[in-house]
Design an enzyme around this catalytic site. Structure first.
Site, short mmCIF file in Angstrom:
data_model
loop_
_atom_site.label_atom_id
_atom_site.label_comp_id
_atom_site.label_asym_id
_atom_site.label_seq_id
_atom_site.Cartn_x
_atom_site.Cartn_y
_atom_site.Cartn_z
N ALA A 1 39.46 34.98 44.23
CA ALA A 1 39.23 33.47 44.21
C ALA A 1 38.25 33.04 45.41
O ALA A 1 37.81 33.69 46.09
CB ALA A 1 40.60 32.83 44.59
N GLY B 1 41.99 37.60 42.91
CA GLY B 1 41.96 36.80 41.92
C GLY B 1 41.11 37.53 40.84
O GLY B 1 41.52 37.39 39.46
N GLU C 1 43.60 40.02 39.22
CA GLU C 1 44.52 39.21 38.49
C GLU C 1 43.88 38.70 37.03
O GLU C 1 44.75 38.90 36.00
CB GLU C 1 44.93 37.89 39.22
CG GLU C 1 45.98 38.30 40.38
CD GLU C 1 46.11 37.13 41.40
OE1 GLU C 1 45.22 36.35 41.77
OE2 GLU C 1 47.15 36.99 41.47
N GLU D 1 44.57 39.89 49.29
CA GLU D 1 45.10 38.58 49.92
C GLU D 1 45.95 38.59 51.23
O GLU D 1 45.59 37.80 52.04
CB GLU D 1 45.85 38.14 48.84
CG GLU D 1 45.32 37.57 47.66
CD GLU D 1 45.11 38.56 46.54
OE1 GLU D 1 45.17 39.73 46.76
OE2 GLU D 1 44.87 38.06 45.14
N1 3HC Z 1 35.01 33.86 48.51
C1 3HC Z 1 34.07 33.24 48.53
N2 3HC Z 1 33.10 33.70 49.26
C2 3HC Z 1 33.09 35.08 49.40
C3 3HC Z 1 34.16 36.05 48.99
C4 3HC Z 1 35.10 35.00 48.29
N3 3HC Z 1 36.30 35.59 47.67
N4 3HC Z 1 34.14 37.26 49.12
C5 3HC Z 1 32.91 37.41 49.82
N5 3HC Z 1 32.40 36.09 49.82
C6 3HC Z 1 31.03 35.86 50.51
C7 3HC Z 1 30.95 36.23 51.99
O1 3HC Z 1 31.40 35.35 52.71
C8 3HC Z 1 29.39 36.51 52.25
O2 3HC Z 1 28.80 35.18 52.20
P1 3HC Z 1 27.58 35.00 53.28
O3 3HC Z 1 26.53 36.04 52.40
O4 3HC Z 1 27.20 33.79 52.85
O5 3HC Z 1 27.95 35.45 54.48
C9 3HC Z 1 28.95 37.15 50.80
O6 3HC Z 1 30.04 36.64 49.92
C10 3HC Z 1 28.93 38.78 50.86
O7 3HC Z 1 30.26 39.08 51.44
P2 3HC Z 1 30.11 40.37 52.27
O8 3HC Z 1 29.07 40.21 53.40
O9 3HC Z 1 31.65 40.69 52.61
O10 3HC Z 1 29.64 41.54 51.38
P3 3HC Z 1 30.06 42.94 51.30
O11 3HC Z 1 29.19 43.51 50.24
O12 3HC Z 1 30.17 43.53 52.55
O13 3HC Z 1 31.51 43.15 50.62
C11 3HC Z 1 33.40 42.38 49.24
C12 3HC Z 1 31.85 42.43 49.46
C13 3HC Z 1 34.18 43.66 49.39
C14 3HC Z 1 33.64 41.59 48.25
C15 3HC Z 1 33.98 41.52 50.40
O14 3HC Z 1 33.19 40.25 50.76
C16 3HC Z 1 35.29 41.02 50.59
O15 3HC Z 1 36.06 41.93 50.73
N6 3HC Z 1 35.61 39.81 49.99
C17 3HC Z 1 36.95 39.17 50.06
C18 3HC Z 1 37.70 39.71 48.95
C19 3HC Z 1 39.07 39.02 49.03
O16 3HC Z 1 39.59 38.69 50.07
N7 3HC Z 1 39.54 38.45 47.74
C20 3HC Z 1 40.70 37.93 47.57
C21 3HC Z 1 40.55 36.44 47.77
S1 3HC Z 1 42.07 35.38 47.73
C22 3HC Z 1 42.38 35.38 46.31
O17 3HC Z 1 41.87 35.94 45.11
C23 3HC Z 1 43.66 34.55 45.84
C24 3HC Z 1 44.04 34.83 44.51
O18 3HC Z 1 45.43 35.73 44.40
C25 3HC Z 1 44.74 33.62 43.81
#
Ligand code: 3HC
Length: 700
Positions: free
Chosen positions: A62, A101, A104, A124
């Site tokens: 998400a 997400g 999911e 998450e």
């Molecule tokens: N939402 C918004 N922005 C995100 C994002 C997300 N889920 N994931 C990454 N970004 C952004 C980062 O903030 C970064 O922004 P910036 O360039 O402005 O600093 C850019 O994307 C690139 O991210 P990384 O520098 O982390 O890039 P990497 O290639 O090193 O890693 C990744 C990529 C493995 C996808 C890592 O970004 C990551 O782990 N992201 C988070 C994943 C996550 O936690 N997902 C779950 C979200 S909660 C959810 O889904 C709830 C649901 O169950 C309802």
């Protein structure tokens, strides 16, 4: 351009999400998906639908940036249910990282195919959340309760082949073009007359009656203070016991509770702060980087050997230099031990070890360092020793080589001035154990060239670490603040708080270890020696008094079996020592300190606000670029609880007006020597602002 495109390839509709950088499911993506699915479903020429992404990854979750705002329809669970309800088979095409997400959505699809190098999971929990779009109900149905819990509680993703084995996906493709592979897969499904296959209709395989109680016990220590893990377990229990719709309603309720929690706000802050840290004023994409192939490490002690091991793991050629033959042998033995430990834990293979050691050379001769691209000095923490090493590096290393010091406290400019090339000199402050700890403080000297900083940031990244650029002052950011934290611990001891009570209080608050156990682990002699060399410490007989008393008695901590605590032979478990209690009482009497009962709240406020006050001064001095950088340093280098977001975020969450009022109260009670509130803290508190809203004044 739209975030979601629909393309037709024969009987297959291809829905491609394009929302760089990581295809997060923003509102536009959610709307686009529902619209595209609608069109594909109502098109009589279409018999199957593929959902995939352009760019470097499948949906990585998400959109976390939306979490601070009121939710906007369509919500993600609705999108997932809509996909699953589609009357034509829907196939998810996964590449890169299919997370949260994103996963999911994939589990809402009827079939899943992934590129061989894709990974997938539910991170998450690392954001203080649970999978809130039906993931807690779907994963146990396909992967089983135990596997699902392991993935959702650890947050660790799995690779495609493991996901295939676990039943999470249906096929692994070796093709680069995953959308193309998914279209082929869809055509085969059509040819075989396959129908939609809905995970919600599956039963979760049963587990033994004691399973969940045992699981809760097992995870308790690691998950203390976090609201999400217990709720994840409850959701998975429901997946095994309640009707799907009822369980989904509870999942939603728990998700919203978690999202509103201060822990989740802190963890999201930490996520963005860790990404922000690499954005350094004056360093941009255009800043040139130097090539690093060969790294030389000077000093084969525990730190030097662990840095060498980390560099070998990242693929560099490594030279390890020590003047002392026995020391060099010990360093080599440490590297071998680290490799063997890695193999035993299954983190690496013996082929990795052979490959690493083939790039490793031990030497006692500085002449061998002539071709090194980077030299990291990890010698004894003494200015004269450091200057001697740097003079030698200056005369042997090739022009353009970066000369780094791993000093944790000393003046990087003074070290740089021992060379003819101060622009090439930088601090790379690794934390012990250096192959595990993720933090590297990158200390920018007055003359350090921007390209040396940019290259160091790249190096930290290739070592899998977080490089945080800080200014040059005693202790930089981390250790300078540690002095305030440690000072309050030491004063509290003299004032009557028992070491084990202080430790238990701060551990329960979330610190990885209590300060007295940390002192014993690091060795009380280490800090004692540093203090002996400093002439600018406060003229206060109480300053680090007990640590110095114990160090002078040879009670260094774990390594001597006695320090602030006692240790049974072979054990690392601190045992309170009546002898120390008596020594503390004796010192308090000698210094005229009346001992009293001290409660947990005072311990927390004095230790943590001590950090906040010093952190604020660090911002005023321009030593850290932003409050979030300080938080990243304390979370990753000093065991500060991530779910409290670091000291500066924590202060924001308490309210700076409250923090300021308590600091003023401490000034009245304990005097202004340590508790004079910094101007910046006063200004922010009085104007109702937060550290998060504060910007470094231009030109600082
Ligand atoms: N939402 C918004 N922005 C995100 C994002 C997300 N889920 N994931 C990454 N970004 C952004 C980062 O903030 C970064 O922004 P910036 O360039 O402005 O600093 C850019 O994307 C690139 O991210 P990384 O520098 O982390 O890039 P990497 O290639 O090193 O890693 C990744 C990529 C493995 C996808 C890592 O970004 C990551 O782990 N992201 C988070 C994943 C996550 O936690 N997902 C779950 C979200 S909660 C959810 O889904 C709830 C649901 O169950 C309802």
């Amino acid at each position: 351009m739209s975030a979601v495109a629909l393309d037709k390839q024969g009987k297959v509709a291809v829905i491609a999400i394009d929302n760089p950088p990581v295809n997060a499911v923003s509102r536009a993506v959610r709307e686009g998906l529902i619209d595209a699915l609608q069109r594909a479903e109502s098109d009589p020429a279409i018999e199957a639908v593929v959902i995939g992404c352009t760019g470097r990854t499948f949906i990585a979750g998400a959109d976390i940036r939306e979490f601070g705002q009121p939710p906007q329809a369509p919500l993600l669970p609705e999108v997932v249910e809509r996909i699953e309800a589609c009357t034509k088979p829907v196939i998810a095409a996964l590449h890169g990282t299919a997370l949260g997400g994103g996963m999911e959505i994939a589990l809402g699809c009827h079939y899943r195919i992934a590129r061989k190098d894709a990974s997938m999971g539910f991170p998450e929990v690392t954001l203080g959340l649970l999978p809130g779009a039906t993931g807690t109900q779907r994963l146990p149905r396909v992967a089983g309760v135990e596997r699902a819990l392991e993935m959702m509680i650890s947050g660790r993703p799995v690779k495609a082949p493991a996901a295939l084995d676990a039943g999470i996906i249906d096929a692994v493709s070796t093709e680069d073009d995953i959308l193309g592979a998914a279209v082929n897969y869809a055509e085969n499904l059509i040819a075989g007359g396959a129908a939609p296959r809905r995970i919600r209709d599956l039963e979760t395989a049963p587990v033994p009656p004691q399973f969940f109680a045992d699981y809760r016990k097992k995870m308790a220590r690691k998950t203390r203070g976090l609201p999400a893990p217990e709720r994840i377990v409850r959701c998975v229990e429901l997946a095994a016991s309640a009707p799907y719709d009822e369980a989904i309603a509870r999942e939603r309720e728990y998700f919203l509770e978690c999202k509103a929690s201060p822990q989740s706000a802190a963890l999201r802050h930490a996520f963005f702060a860790e990404r922000q840290v690499s954005k350094v004023p004056g360093i941009g994409k255009e800043t040139p980087r130097r090539n690093i192939h060969t790294v030389a490490i000077i000093g084969a002690g525990t730190m030097g050997a662990a840095i060498a091991y980390a560099c070998l793991g990242a693929g560099f050629n490594v030279l390890l230099l020590d003047n002392d033959a026995a020391g060099l042998e010990r360093g080599e033995a440490t590297i071998n031990r680290l490799y063997e430990g890695g193999i035993k834990r299954g983190r690496i293979t013996s082929a990795d070890m052979a490959d690493g050691l083939s790039r490793f050379t031990a030497t006692r001769d500085y002449a061998d360092l002539a071709e090194a691209d980077l030299a990291i000095e990890a010698a004894f923490e003494n200015m004269a020793v450091k200057k001697e090493v740097f003079a030698k590096l200056d005369s042997t290393c090739k022009p353009g080589a970066i000369l780094a010091t791993n000093t944790s406290t000393l003046d990087v400019d003074e070290i740089a001035n021992a060379t003819q090339r101060p622009g090439d000199v930088i601090g790379l402050h690794f934390f012990s154990p250096a192959h595990i700890m993720r933090l590297v403080e990158i200390v920018r000297g007055a003359a350090t060239e921007p390209e040396v900083i940019a290259t160091s940031l790249g190096l930290a990244k290739s070592l899998g670490k977080i490089g945080t650029v800080v200014g040059n002052c005693f202790g930089f950011v981390g250790n300078r603040m540690l002095y305030s934290y440690g000072r309050e611990n030491q004063l509290l001891l003299l004032e009557g708080a028992a070491p084990e009570f202080i430790d238990a209080t701060l551990f329960d608050w979330g610190m990885a270890m209590g300060p007295n156990a940390v002192g014993d682990l690091a060795g009380l002699d280490v800090g004692y020696k540093v203090r002996q060399e400093r002439t600018d410490l406060p003229d206060d007989p109480r300053f680090y008094r007990m640590a110095d008393v114990l160090a002078k008695m040879g009670r260094y901590g774990q390594k001597t079996g006695k320090g602030m605590f006692r240790y049974e032979p072979g054990s690392r478990e601190p045992v309170p020592d009546p002898e120390v209690q008596a020594l503390i009482r004796q010192e308090a009497r000698r210094l005229g300190i009346e001992q009293r009962d001290i409660g947990a709240q005072e311990i927390i406020e004095r230790c943590i606000y001590g950090l906040v006050v010093e952190g604020t001064r660090i911002l005023e001095d321009g030593v850290a670029n932003r409050p979030g950088d300080i938080d990243v340093i304390w979370i990753n280098g000093y065991g500060f609880p991530r779910h409290r977001g670091g000291p500066m975020h924590y202060a924001d969450s308490v309210g700076l007006d409250r923090v300021y009022a308590t600091v003023c109260e401490f000034r009245e009670r304990f005097g202004p020597l340590y508790w004079e509130p910094p101007l910046l803290l006063r200004e922010l508190a009085q104007s109702g602002r937060t550290f998060a809203e504060w910007q470094m004044p231009a030109g600082q």
